[in-house]
Design a protein around this motif. Structure first.
Motif, PDB file in Angstrom:
ATOM      1  N   SER B  13       0.847  -1.204   0.000  1.00  0.00           N
ATOM      2  CA  SER B  13       0.000   0.000   0.000  1.00  0.00           C
ATOM      3  C   SER B  13       0.875   1.244   0.000  1.00  0.00           C
ATOM      4  O   SER B  13       0.648   2.181  -0.762  1.00  0.00           O
ATOM      5  CB  SER B  13      -0.881   0.052   1.252  1.00  0.00           C
ATOM      6  OG  SER B  13      -1.924  -0.886   1.191  1.00  0.00           O
ATOM      7  N   ARG B  17       1.469   4.096  -3.033  1.00  0.00           N
ATOM      8  CA  ARG B  17       1.214   5.523  -2.880  1.00  0.00           C
ATOM      9  C   ARG B  17       2.406   6.336  -3.369  1.00  0.00           C
ATOM     10  O   ARG B  17       2.251   7.291  -4.128  1.00  0.00           O
ATOM     11  CB  ARG B  17       0.902   5.842  -1.414  1.00  0.00           C
ATOM     12  CG  ARG B  17       0.286   7.204  -1.268  1.00  0.00           C
ATOM     13  CD  ARG B  17      -0.190   7.444   0.138  1.00  0.00           C
ATOM     14  NE  ARG B  17       0.913   7.762   1.037  1.00  0.00           N
ATOM     15  CZ  ARG B  17       0.763   7.957   2.336  1.00  0.00           C
ATOM     16  NH1 ARG B  17      -0.427   7.822   2.898  1.00  0.00           N
ATOM     17  NH2 ARG B  17       1.788   8.248   3.088  1.00  0.00           N
ATOM     18  N   GLN B  82     -14.031  -3.772  -6.032  1.00  0.00           N
ATOM     19  CA  GLN B  82     -14.605  -4.209  -4.756  1.00  0.00           C
ATOM     20  C   GLN B  82     -15.327  -3.025  -4.140  1.00  0.00           C
ATOM     21  O   GLN B  82     -14.863  -1.893  -4.236  1.00  0.00           O
ATOM     22  CB  GLN B  82     -13.486  -4.666  -3.807  1.00  0.00           C
ATOM     23  CG  GLN B  82     -12.847  -5.983  -4.196  1.00  0.00           C
ATOM     24  CD  GLN B  82     -11.621  -6.269  -3.330  1.00  0.00           C
ATOM     25  OE1 GLN B  82     -10.581  -5.651  -3.495  1.00  0.00           O
ATOM     26  NE2 GLN B  82     -11.757  -7.193  -2.403  1.00  0.00           N
ATOM     27  N   LEU B  92     -15.505  11.028  11.824  1.00  0.00           N
ATOM     28  CA  LEU B  92     -14.549  10.039  11.354  1.00  0.00           C
ATOM     29  C   LEU B  92     -15.004   9.412  10.042  1.00  0.00           C
ATOM     30  O   LEU B  92     -14.224   9.288   9.091  1.00  0.00           O
ATOM     31  CB  LEU B  92     -14.350   8.962  12.419  1.00  0.00           C
ATOM     32  CG  LEU B  92     -13.298   7.915  12.097  1.00  0.00           C
ATOM     33  CD1 LEU B  92     -11.934   8.547  11.858  1.00  0.00           C
ATOM     34  CD2 LEU B  92     -13.210   6.885  13.225  1.00  0.00           C
ATOM     35  N   ARG B  94     -16.910  10.634   7.782  1.00  0.00           N
ATOM     36  CA  ARG B  94     -16.770  11.572   6.677  1.00  0.00           C
ATOM     37  C   ARG B  94     -15.317  11.766   6.292  1.00  0.00           C
ATOM     38  O   ARG B  94     -14.994  11.925   5.106  1.00  0.00           O
ATOM     39  CB  ARG B  94     -17.402  12.901   7.042  1.00  0.00           C
ATOM     40  CG  ARG B  94     -18.894  12.840   6.911  1.00  0.00           C
ATOM     41  CD  ARG B  94     -19.502  13.955   7.707  1.00  0.00           C
ATOM     42  NE  ARG B  94     -19.868  15.065   6.878  1.00  0.00           N
ATOM     43  CZ  ARG B  94     -21.144  15.464   6.739  1.00  0.00           C
ATOM     44  NH1 ARG B  94     -22.117  14.800   7.332  1.00  0.00           N
ATOM     45  NH2 ARG B  94     -21.429  16.506   6.008  1.00  0.00           N
ATOM     46  N   ALA B  95     -14.429  11.805   7.266  1.00  0.00           N
ATOM     47  CA  ALA B  95     -13.002  11.935   6.958  1.00  0.00           C
ATOM     48  C   ALA B  95     -12.586  10.780   6.045  1.00  0.00           C
ATOM     49  O   ALA B  95     -11.900  10.978   5.041  1.00  0.00           O
ATOM     50  CB  ALA B  95     -12.167  11.935   8.231  1.00  0.00           C
ATOM     51  N   ILE B  96     -13.051   9.583   6.389  1.00  0.00           N
ATOM     52  CA  ILE B  96     -12.686   8.414   5.582  1.00  0.00           C
ATOM     53  C   ILE B  96     -13.328   8.489   4.201  1.00  0.00           C
ATOM     54  O   ILE B  96     -12.682   8.220   3.187  1.00  0.00           O
ATOM     55  CB  ILE B  96     -13.076   7.116   6.321  1.00  0.00           C
ATOM     56  CG1 ILE B  96     -12.242   6.980   7.604  1.00  0.00           C
ATOM     57  CG2 ILE B  96     -12.889   5.898   5.423  1.00  0.00           C
ATOM     58  CD1 ILE B  96     -12.608   5.799   8.478  1.00  0.00           C
ATOM     59  N   TYR B  99     -11.530  11.082   2.122  1.00  0.00           N
ATOM     60  CA  TYR B  99     -10.181  10.665   1.818  1.00  0.00           C
ATOM     61  C   TYR B  99     -10.172   9.585   0.749  1.00  0.00           C
ATOM     62  O   TYR B  99      -9.317   9.581  -0.140  1.00  0.00           O
ATOM     63  CB  TYR B  99      -9.519  10.135   3.091  1.00  0.00           C
ATOM     64  CG  TYR B  99      -8.082   9.768   2.917  1.00  0.00           C
ATOM     65  CD1 TYR B  99      -7.143  10.707   2.519  1.00  0.00           C
ATOM     66  CD2 TYR B  99      -7.656   8.468   3.144  1.00  0.00           C
ATOM     67  CE1 TYR B  99      -5.814  10.368   2.371  1.00  0.00           C
ATOM     68  CE2 TYR B  99      -6.324   8.127   3.001  1.00  0.00           C
ATOM     69  CZ  TYR B  99      -5.414   9.080   2.609  1.00  0.00           C
ATOM     70  OH  TYR B  99      -4.089   8.729   2.463  1.00  0.00           O
ATOM     71  N   PHE B 100     -11.125   8.691   0.831  1.00  0.00           N
ATOM     72  CA  PHE B 100     -11.134   7.544  -0.058  1.00  0.00           C
ATOM     73  C   PHE B 100     -11.654   7.872  -1.446  1.00  0.00           C
ATOM     74  O   PHE B 100     -11.263   7.273  -2.446  1.00  0.00           O
ATOM     75  CB  PHE B 100     -11.957   6.413   0.554  1.00  0.00           C
ATOM     76  CG  PHE B 100     -11.228   5.133   0.468  1.00  0.00           C
ATOM     77  CD1 PHE B 100     -10.183   4.883   1.340  1.00  0.00           C
ATOM     78  CD2 PHE B 100     -11.520   4.208  -0.512  1.00  0.00           C
ATOM     79  CE1 PHE B 100      -9.450   3.727   1.234  1.00  0.00           C
ATOM     80  CE2 PHE B 100     -10.794   3.046  -0.626  1.00  0.00           C
ATOM     81  CZ  PHE B 100      -9.764   2.801   0.249  1.00  0.00           C
ATOM     82  N   ARG B 104      -8.822   5.214  -5.017  1.00  0.00           N
ATOM     83  CA  ARG B 104      -8.541   3.866  -5.520  1.00  0.00           C
ATOM     84  C   ARG B 104      -9.664   3.442  -6.454  1.00  0.00           C
ATOM     85  O   ARG B 104     -10.729   3.034  -5.997  1.00  0.00           O
ATOM     86  CB  ARG B 104      -8.470   2.851  -4.363  1.00  0.00           C
ATOM     87  CG  ARG B 104      -7.362   3.114  -3.334  1.00  0.00           C
ATOM     88  CD  ARG B 104      -6.325   2.017  -3.321  1.00  0.00           C
ATOM     89  NE  ARG B 104      -5.844   1.756  -4.663  1.00  0.00           N
ATOM     90  CZ  ARG B 104      -4.952   2.508  -5.316  1.00  0.00           C
ATOM     91  NH1 ARG B 104      -4.423   3.550  -4.754  1.00  0.00           N
ATOM     92  NH2 ARG B 104      -4.604   2.206  -6.539  1.00  0.00           N
ATOM     93  N   LEU B 107     -11.611   0.250  -5.715  1.00  0.00           N
ATOM     94  CA  LEU B 107     -12.033   0.027  -4.332  1.00  0.00           C
ATOM     95  C   LEU B 107     -12.813   1.263  -3.903  1.00  0.00           C
ATOM     96  O   LEU B 107     -12.239   2.291  -3.597  1.00  0.00           O
ATOM     97  CB  LEU B 107     -10.769  -0.147  -3.475  1.00  0.00           C
ATOM     98  CG  LEU B 107     -10.895  -0.669  -2.048  1.00  0.00           C
ATOM     99  CD1 LEU B 107     -11.620  -1.992  -2.002  1.00  0.00           C
ATOM    100  CD2 LEU B 107      -9.508  -0.813  -1.437  1.00  0.00           C
ATOM    101  N   ILE B 146     -16.884  -5.527   1.689  1.00  0.00           N
ATOM    102  CA  ILE B 146     -16.034  -5.005   2.760  1.00  0.00           C
ATOM    103  C   ILE B 146     -16.842  -4.026   3.605  1.00  0.00           C
ATOM    104  O   ILE B 146     -17.627  -3.245   3.053  1.00  0.00           O
ATOM    105  CB  ILE B 146     -14.807  -4.278   2.155  1.00  0.00           C
ATOM    106  CG1 ILE B 146     -13.975  -5.257   1.326  1.00  0.00           C
ATOM    107  CG2 ILE B 146     -13.954  -3.637   3.248  1.00  0.00           C
ATOM    108  CD1 ILE B 146     -13.207  -4.608   0.220  1.00  0.00           C
ATOM    109  N   ILE B 148     -16.939  -1.101   6.886  1.00  0.00           N
ATOM    110  CA  ILE B 148     -16.244  -0.227   7.829  1.00  0.00           C
ATOM    111  C   ILE B 148     -17.257   0.201   8.883  1.00  0.00           C
ATOM    112  O   ILE B 148     -18.420   0.428   8.560  1.00  0.00           O
ATOM    113  CB  ILE B 148     -15.668   1.017   7.119  1.00  0.00           C
ATOM    114  CG1 ILE B 148     -14.665   0.604   6.047  1.00  0.00           C
ATOM    115  CG2 ILE B 148     -15.019   1.974   8.115  1.00  0.00           C
ATOM    116  CD1 ILE B 148     -14.112   1.775   5.249  1.00  0.00           C
TER     117      ILE B 148
END
Ligand SMILES: NC(=O)c1ccc[n+]([C@@H]2O[C@H](COP(=O)([O-])OP(=O)(O)OC[C@H]3O[C@@H](n4cnc5c(N)ncnc54)[C@H](O)[C@@H]3O)[C@@H](O)[C@H]2O)c1
Ligand SMILES: NC(=O)c1ccc[n+]([C@@H]2O[C@H](COP(=O)([O-])OP(=O)(O)OC[C@H]3O[C@@H](n4cnc5c(N)ncnc54)[C@H](O)[C@@H]3O)[C@@H](O)[C@H]2O)c1
Lengths: 207, 207
Positions: B13, B17, B82, B92, B94-96, B99-100, B104, B107, B146, B148
DNA sequence: ATCACATTGTGAATTTATTCACAACTATAT
DNA sequence: ATATAGTTGTGAATAAATTCACAATGTGAT
């Protein structure tokens, strides 16, 4: 005295969280296999870790939770307390501020910094917010020794440099970029992507 | 074929990056010692990792960045893509999500869930938000594999159970609580406290 | 008092991860 | 052509982390 491995330190955080929960529930004792299962480890690992930090229990009753928790506190906490600076009061920064607020009495986020005028000179989650211009001044005044970075990647190196200049010795960075610090400064760059990609790899491999 | 160690996956990973950044800058080749320093590792470690995934370079030019990046993509990405479900659209979460978003291609966070009426039936960071009542329905419909969790601890086990019921095989949990999953389901509980406490321990020990 | 027994503490063994060290290689300069 | 310099690929060595396995122990039951 041999140094305590980083891995053991990490597990100590976990153990302490579990122990605090159990104390709240009124539990008095715990066996290595219970602590192991509550913290996703193995009994032998737990015993080895406790041996490393020099805590012992009794063969019949296992470990006395309060004593063990205190030993972990003594190992991990600075008795005079430690203060943290956080720079970047966005979603992630606020999540960390909220989460940390009041959770560890000896370890507090004492000041937060941003460049957005909307956010400065306020109190968020019990923490004062300042303009980044004041980083040096406040860090020195408050005697802050730990720094967190939750700004975009662009400004991060400059903030690290300021942190280092003020004498901060340990930094946790969330900005997705490589940062450089001089020898003797602890820097850990964390990335949520890594954990998600690891999970994704597992999902892919086992589908 | 021997399985690829989890540690190597994590470093992949990181490498990816770095490589993506370098590609944007127009770099063509990289040596193991460069990749190592850009990802805080050692040259031998890099070479070992690349050996493990079966990538080879040239003694004179090092590794061709594009080819290496593609090999990592091939290793890590599911060619069909995926999808991820995220439950708990707070700071948290929203941060993820932010960010995501778009980071990717293979993903993606395909759906987010919450119980707060303010947040549902909206699109945040390009991601549709639903009430948790619809977890099963949407996860199955979208073929999400997956999960979270970024809700408070209280509701977390119930969400895990629902995730598992729908066939999700890999979960990243941020709620500060012990969760249980059946054999064969990957669960990793992450905790920001751990990294901060580790940094604090270092600051304390080296002050 | 004594026994039975589940657990601790830990040296040793094992497994896993990292680093060393060097032969083999390859693009370039001469 | 050939030499050169700096790198890769990897077996072997080392180091670190984890697990095994069992003697020693302390507690409650009898
Ligand atoms: N590593 C990870 O896993 C991860 C996860 C989520 C977010 N992130 C990163 O963390 C950072 C913050 O994410 P977020 O969702 O909170 O973003 P955000 O946009 O909500 O917050 C960023 C904050 O930083 C402030 N800021 C910008 N430049 C600054 C500077 N030079 N000095 C001080 N403050 C500055 C902004 O005003 C804003 O308040 C981003 O770089 C994001 O990419 C990383
Ligand atoms: N592990 C860590 O390092 C870490 C760090 C920060 C926050 N956290 C934890 O993550 C969680 C979220 O943090 P936050 O700052 O985003 O909090 P937050 O309060 O901003 O967000 C929580 C969100 O979850 C939603 N929610 C509550 N119960 C729910 C349920 N049963 N089902 C679905 N959604 C539900 C709420 O409506 C809210 O939108 C908290 O548990 C917090 O303690 C953990």
């Amino acid at each position: 005295m041999i140094p305590i491995p980083e891995k053991t330190i990490e597990r100590m955080s976990r153990y302490r969280r579990v122990l605090n929960n159990l104390l709240e529930e009124g539990r008095k004792h715990i066996y290595s296999h219970e602590l192991a299962s509550l913290s996703s480890g193995t009994p032998a690992q737990v015993r080895r870790d406790l041996m490393i930090i020099g805590h012992s229990g009794s063969p019949r009753n296992g470990y006395e939770i309060k004593l063990l928790r205190n030993d972990i506190n003594e190992l991990m906490d600075d008795p005079e307390g430690q203060k943290i600076a956080l720079t970047g009061i966005g979603y992630l920064g606020r999540a960390i501020m909220n989460y940390f607020m009041g959770r560890r009495p000896k370890l507090t986020i004492a000041a937060a910094f941003d460049i957005d005028p909307e956010k400065i000179n306020r109190v968020i989650s019990g923490c004062r917010c300042y303009h980044t211009d004041q980083l040096e001044e406040i860090i020195r005044k408050e005697n802050i020794t730990i720094g967190i970075i939750t700004t975009p990647a662009a400004g991060a190196q400059k903030i690290v440099d300021t942190y280092v200049k003020t004498g901060i010795k340990a930094i946790v960075n969330w900005a997705p970029t490589i940062l450089h610090v001089p020898e003797g400064v602890f820097l850990e760059t964390r990335d949520i992507t890594m954990s998600i990609e690891k999970a994704a790899f597992f999902a892919k491999t086992n589908k």
